[in-house]
Scaffold this motif. Structure first.
Motif, PDB file in Angstrom:
ATOM      1  N   VAL A 103      12.337  -8.585  15.669  1.00  0.00           N
ATOM      2  CA  VAL A 103      11.182  -8.891  14.828  1.00  0.00           C
ATOM      3  C   VAL A 103      10.252  -7.683  14.840  1.00  0.00           C
ATOM      4  N   LYS A 104       9.819  -7.262  13.649  1.00  0.00           N
ATOM      5  CA  LYS A 104       8.977  -6.079  13.543  1.00  0.00           C
ATOM      6  C   LYS A 104       7.655  -6.446  12.889  1.00  0.00           C
ATOM      7  N   GLN A 105       6.660  -5.597  13.103  1.00  0.00           N
ATOM      8  CA  GLN A 105       5.364  -5.795  12.463  1.00  0.00           C
ATOM      9  C   GLN A 105       4.895  -4.478  11.858  1.00  0.00           C
ATOM     10  N   LEU A 106       4.016  -4.578  10.883  1.00  0.00           N
ATOM     11  CA  LEU A 106       3.537  -3.395  10.178  1.00  0.00           C
ATOM     12  C   LEU A 106       2.634  -2.566  11.078  1.00  0.00           C
ATOM     13  N   LEU A 107       2.781  -1.254  10.987  1.00  0.00           N
ATOM     14  CA  LEU A 107       1.893  -0.348  11.710  1.00  0.00           C
ATOM     15  C   LEU A 107       0.500  -0.361  11.076  1.00  0.00           C
ATOM     16  N   ASP A 108      -0.497  -0.163  11.900  1.00  0.00           N
ATOM     17  CA  ASP A 108      -1.856  -0.040  11.366  1.00  0.00           C
ATOM     18  C   ASP A 108      -1.979   1.197  10.485  1.00  0.00           C
ATOM     19  N   GLU A 109      -1.337   2.271  10.908  1.00  0.00           N
ATOM     20  CA  GLU A 109      -1.372   3.514  10.150  1.00  0.00           C
ATOM     21  C   GLU A 109       0.057   4.029   9.973  1.00  0.00           C
ATOM     22  N   PRO A 110       0.639   3.898   8.787  1.00  0.00           N
ATOM     23  CA  PRO A 110       1.986   4.447   8.556  1.00  0.00           C
ATOM     24  C   PRO A 110       2.025   5.947   8.837  1.00  0.00           C
ATOM     25  N   GLU A 111       3.192   6.426   9.290  1.00  0.00           N
ATOM     26  CA  GLU A 111       3.338   7.823   9.686  1.00  0.00           C
ATOM     27  C   GLU A 111       4.364   8.522   8.801  1.00  0.00           C
ATOM     28  N   THR A 112       4.017   9.706   8.293  1.00  0.00           N
ATOM     29  CA  THR A 112       4.981  10.520   7.551  1.00  0.00           C
ATOM     30  C   THR A 112       5.852  11.272   8.544  1.00  0.00           C
ATOM     31  N   VAL A 113       7.169  11.071   8.437  1.00  0.00           N
ATOM     32  CA  VAL A 113       8.110  11.642   9.408  1.00  0.00           C
ATOM     33  C   VAL A 113       8.729  12.935   8.883  1.00  0.00           C
ATOM     34  N   THR A 114       9.166  12.936   7.632  1.00  0.00           N
ATOM     35  CA  THR A 114       9.916  14.067   7.066  1.00  0.00           C
ATOM     36  C   THR A 114       9.553  14.238   5.598  1.00  0.00           C
ATOM     37  N   THR A 115       9.577  15.477   5.130  1.00  0.00           N
ATOM     38  CA  THR A 115       9.421  15.780   3.703  1.00  0.00           C
ATOM     39  C   THR A 115      10.627  16.580   3.238  1.00  0.00           C
ATOM     40  N   THR A 157       1.479 -10.094  -9.274  1.00  0.00           N
ATOM     41  CA  THR A 157       0.826  -9.289 -10.317  1.00  0.00           C
ATOM     42  C   THR A 157      -0.182  -8.287  -9.757  1.00  0.00           C
ATOM     43  N   GLY A 158      -0.027  -7.931  -8.480  1.00  0.00           N
ATOM     44  CA  GLY A 158      -0.903  -6.927  -7.899  1.00  0.00           C
ATOM     45  C   GLY A 158      -1.983  -7.531  -7.021  1.00  0.00           C
ATOM     46  N   HIS A 159      -2.771  -6.642  -6.425  1.00  0.00           N
ATOM     47  CA  HIS A 159      -3.811  -7.060  -5.482  1.00  0.00           C
ATOM     48  C   HIS A 159      -5.098  -6.315  -5.813  1.00  0.00           C
ATOM     49  N   THR A 160      -6.205  -7.014  -5.653  1.00  0.00           N
ATOM     50  CA  THR A 160      -7.523  -6.426  -5.950  1.00  0.00           C
ATOM     51  C   THR A 160      -8.334  -6.318  -4.653  1.00  0.00           C
ATOM     52  N   PRO A 161      -9.038  -5.206  -4.422  1.00  0.00           N
ATOM     53  CA  PRO A 161      -9.083  -4.024  -5.298  1.00  0.00           C
ATOM     54  C   PRO A 161      -7.882  -3.120  -5.071  1.00  0.00           C
ATOM     55  N   ALA A 162      -7.420  -2.453  -6.131  1.00  0.00           N
ATOM     56  CA  ALA A 162      -6.371  -1.452  -6.015  1.00  0.00           C
ATOM     57  C   ALA A 162      -6.988  -0.136  -5.545  1.00  0.00           C
ATOM     58  N   PRO A 163      -6.203   0.717  -4.870  1.00  0.00           N
ATOM     59  CA  PRO A 163      -6.774   1.962  -4.332  1.00  0.00           C
ATOM     60  C   PRO A 163      -7.526   2.811  -5.339  1.00  0.00           C
ATOM     61  N   LYS A 164      -7.086   2.842  -6.603  1.00  0.00           N
ATOM     62  CA  LYS A 164      -7.776   3.649  -7.618  1.00  0.00           C
ATOM     63  C   LYS A 164      -8.325   2.804  -8.764  1.00  0.00           C
ATOM     64  N   TYR A 192      -1.286  -2.081   1.589  1.00  0.00           N
ATOM     65  CA  TYR A 192      -0.892  -0.908   0.807  1.00  0.00           C
ATOM     66  C   TYR A 192      -0.421   0.194   1.763  1.00  0.00           C
ATOM     67  N   ILE A 193       0.475   1.032   1.261  1.00  0.00           N
ATOM     68  CA  ILE A 193       0.708   2.350   1.856  1.00  0.00           C
ATOM     69  C   ILE A 193       0.214   3.348   0.821  1.00  0.00           C
ATOM     70  N   ASP A 194      -0.887   4.025   1.113  1.00  0.00           N
ATOM     71  CA  ASP A 194      -1.477   4.913   0.108  1.00  0.00           C
ATOM     72  C   ASP A 194      -1.847   6.287   0.647  1.00  0.00           C
ATOM     73  N   SER A 195      -1.642   6.527   1.918  1.00  0.00           N
ATOM     74  CA  SER A 195      -2.035   7.810   2.503  1.00  0.00           C
ATOM     75  C   SER A 195      -1.046   8.906   2.101  1.00  0.00           C
ATOM     76  N   GLY A 196      -1.538   9.908   1.390  1.00  0.00           N
ATOM     77  CA  GLY A 196      -0.724  11.072   1.060  1.00  0.00           C
ATOM     78  C   GLY A 196       0.219  10.898  -0.106  1.00  0.00           C
ATOM     79  N   LEU A 197       0.185   9.763  -0.805  1.00  0.00           N
ATOM     80  CA  LEU A 197       1.088   9.549  -1.935  1.00  0.00           C
ATOM     81  C   LEU A 197       0.440   9.988  -3.243  1.00  0.00           C
ATOM     82  N   SER A 198       1.289  10.496  -4.147  1.00  0.00           N
ATOM     83  CA  SER A 198       0.818  10.905  -5.465  1.00  0.00           C
ATOM     84  C   SER A 198       1.884  10.557  -6.491  1.00  0.00           C
ATOM     85  N   GLU A 199       1.557   9.654  -7.391  1.00  0.00           N
ATOM     86  CA  GLU A 199       2.460   9.227  -8.454  1.00  0.00           C
ATOM     87  C   GLU A 199       3.832   8.823  -7.910  1.00  0.00           C
TER      88      GLU A 199
END
Length: 566
Positions: free
Chosen positions: A290-302, A480-487, A526-533
């Motif tokens: 059983v897993k749970q969501l991290l408070d802060e997602p981590e970028t591992v590789t690009t 149908t989404g969640h309010t408020p959305a990041p942008k 949401y996962i929104d840290s560092g994402l673009s389009e």
């Protein structure tokens, strides 16, 4: 008793069939006595016969013949071209500047790899499949018992009722039997597939044993291992029993109040089984943690792809990932190294719309230009489906091995999901219980995936919704989404995927984020840290998320860790 055919007799010369074997021709693989050596060599003087004492047989390597220089043997190996070469090949322009290795060194490495794979098949993979088969058999026995208990409960409840409801009792029992038979048939089919795979593994072990024991290097080069396919363990089929819900005794409403059965289900968990190890063998069939969501997602590789626009990603394994961009080429990248491993060009020469990876590790893609769904096996493209009056969009491979394809009509007035077994259409999903369209039509992005509970999830950008139906095609919910959305932009869906916890993840292109909802449509985060389009999404077996998005005006894949074990 004829000494030449006696099972207790010593080995005899293959030529005269009487004298005891003393010598061996490593070139022709013939046993000889000393007297027959000269005769054997003179029979075919075109060959360079390597005759050695019998106890030293197979000590002379049989180098492959050169395809370009007659009578020359390839004693070296071109690392760049990945082929054996002779001394004349080495000096040619074709191999100038290439890294040349002794062919025996390469063969020793290949033999070591083959031995390791043989050992893995013997020591881990085959025993794991044995445990899986035992687990399925145990589940079938338990299923028999629990369905028996269910039938008994229905019968006991029926005894409190009058004779006029006996038919209803039998009807419900028949439904139970039908559910049981359906699930048992599914599990039996699953078991048959496992047993077939186990048989294939044994055959491959036997085949590898023969290659390992030979000194014919050409046979070693011909080995085509299927071990990568066997490492991908089958999904774990877990039946869910219906619930017996008795009602209060009211003669006037017998059919309504006697009882009802909840629907049964079978869930397929691609993380349900664990591979055995030589150090410690885990219990077969143990459930995933059983897993749970991290408070802060981590970028591992690009991973930098070089595409002008990157649209879709699909994991081949935890080490490799397929991609498709704005051209006709689909590329396979190493996740850890970030290097390009392989490229496949579409048969039509046009860019594909979507890609997926099957349970056996084959690449599948849809092509709008020629209305086809294609599969890539051993780098050869095979057309699986060709549509008439419909245009294929998103595609996914299900836990049962079927393909789910979402498609639009030629006039873009209808949209539907079709399930295929091979090229055979098995199911169409288009309308809800009120005969209204489940999906909005039009020239918009649509992608599809299957959840571990067998729900079918579609990201419908025209409807600005994730549309989820069950395996039978019945609408479960729309997100149908969640309010408020990041942008604070409209919900602009792109790729969609799921994970081992039955979470549904979808990319929101305009809000630079990924939505995570549970299997019932409840927003989690949401996962929104560092994402673009962000566009394409997929997850690996460790629940790492891969996102295709734009970074500093370049198209990259980022690997994100967003969950951990409780």
């Amino acid at each position: 008793m004829d000494p030449r055919t006696s099972a207790q007799d010593v080995m005899r010369c293959d030529l005269c069939e009487t004298a005891v074997v003393q010598m061996h021709c490593d070139t022709c693989l013939v046993n000889l006595c000393k007297s027959c050596v000269g005769e054997h060599i003179s029979k075919d003087e075109s060959k360079d016969h390597k005759v050695v004492k019998f106890q030293f047989r197979k000590s002379t390597p049989l180098y492959p013949g050169c395809n370009h220089h007659v009578k020359e043997r390839c004693e070296m190996y071109c690392n760049q071209c990945d082929i054996p070469v002779c001394v004349y090949c080495i000096t040619s322009d074709q191999h100038q500047g290439h890294k040349i290795l002794p062919v025996m060194q390469v063969c020793e490495e290949m033999k070591d790899k083959t031995i390791k794979e043989r050992n893995e098949l013997n020591e881990t993979i085959y025993p794991t499949y044995q445990d899986i088969a035992s687990d399925v058999q145990n589940r079938m026995s338990q299923l028999e018992k629990e369905y028996g208990d269910l039938s008994t409960a229905i019968t006991k409840h029926g005894e409190d009722w009058h004779r006029e409801i006996d038919k209803l009792v039998e009807k419900l029992k028949a439904e139970v039997d039908e559910m049981k038979n359906t699930q048992l048939q599914t599990l039996q089919k699953h078991l048959d597939e496992i047993n077939k795979t186990m048989s294939d593994i044994k055959d491959e072990i036997d085949s590898v044993e023969m290659v390992i024991d030979t000194n014919d290097l050409s046979k070693l080069f011909s080995v085509e291992s299927s071990i990568h396919a066997y490492r991908r363990l089958p999904h774990k089929i877990m039946p869910s029993l219906p619930k017996f819900i008795p009602g209060k005794f009211e003669v006037d409403e017998v059919s309504k109040l006697f009882a009802s059965l909840s629907s049964s289900s079978l869930t397929s968990d691609k993380h349900g089984y664990s591979m055995k190890t030589t150090q410690k063998s885990p219990e077969a069939g143990s459930s995933p943690p059983v897993k749970q969501l991290l408070d802060e997602p981590e970028t591992v590789t690009t991973i930098h792809t070089g595409y002008g626009h990157l649209y879709n990603v699909s994991c081949l394994s935890d080490e490799e990932i397929w991609t498709r961009g704005n051209d006709k080429t689909m590329k396979l990248y190493s996740i850890n190294q970030g290097s390009l491993l392989k490229s496949i060009t579409t048969k039509s020469g046009n860019k594909p719309y979507d890609i997926a990876v099957t349970q056996s590790g084959d690449l599948v893609y849809t092509d709008k230009s020629d209305r086809t769904v294609n599969i890539v096996k051993n780098e050869k493209i095979e057309e699986v489906i060709r549509l008439q009056n419909w245009i294929p969009r998103g595609v996914c491979s299900t836990s049962s091995g079927d393909l789910l394809v979402i498609m639009d009509s030629d006039d873009f007035k209808q949209t539907k999901v079709v399930r295929y077994s091979g090229s055979t259409e098995k199911q169409t999903i288009q309308f809800d219980d009120q005969d209204k369209p489940l999906y909005l039509s039009g020239l918009y992005n649509r992608y599809i995936t299957e959840n571990r509970n067998l729900d079918i999830c579609v990201s419908d950008s025209q409807a600005e919704a994730v549309v989820v139906v069950n395996q039978a095609g019945k609408l479960r919910f729309r997100y149908t989404g969640h309010t408020p959305a990041p942008k604070n932009e409209p919900f602009n869906l792109r790729g969609i995927t799921t994970d081992s916890q039955s979470h549904i993840l979808t990319a929101d292109h305009l809000n630079d984020c990924v939505h995570i909802i549970d299997q019932n449509g409840q927003f989690l985060r949401y996962i929104d840290s560092g994402l673009s389009e962000p566009w394409g999404l997929c997850t690996d077996t460790n629940d790492n998320l891969f996102v295709a998005h734009t970074k500093n005006k370049t198209e990259v894949i980022i690997k994100i860790k967003y969950m951990h074990i409780k």
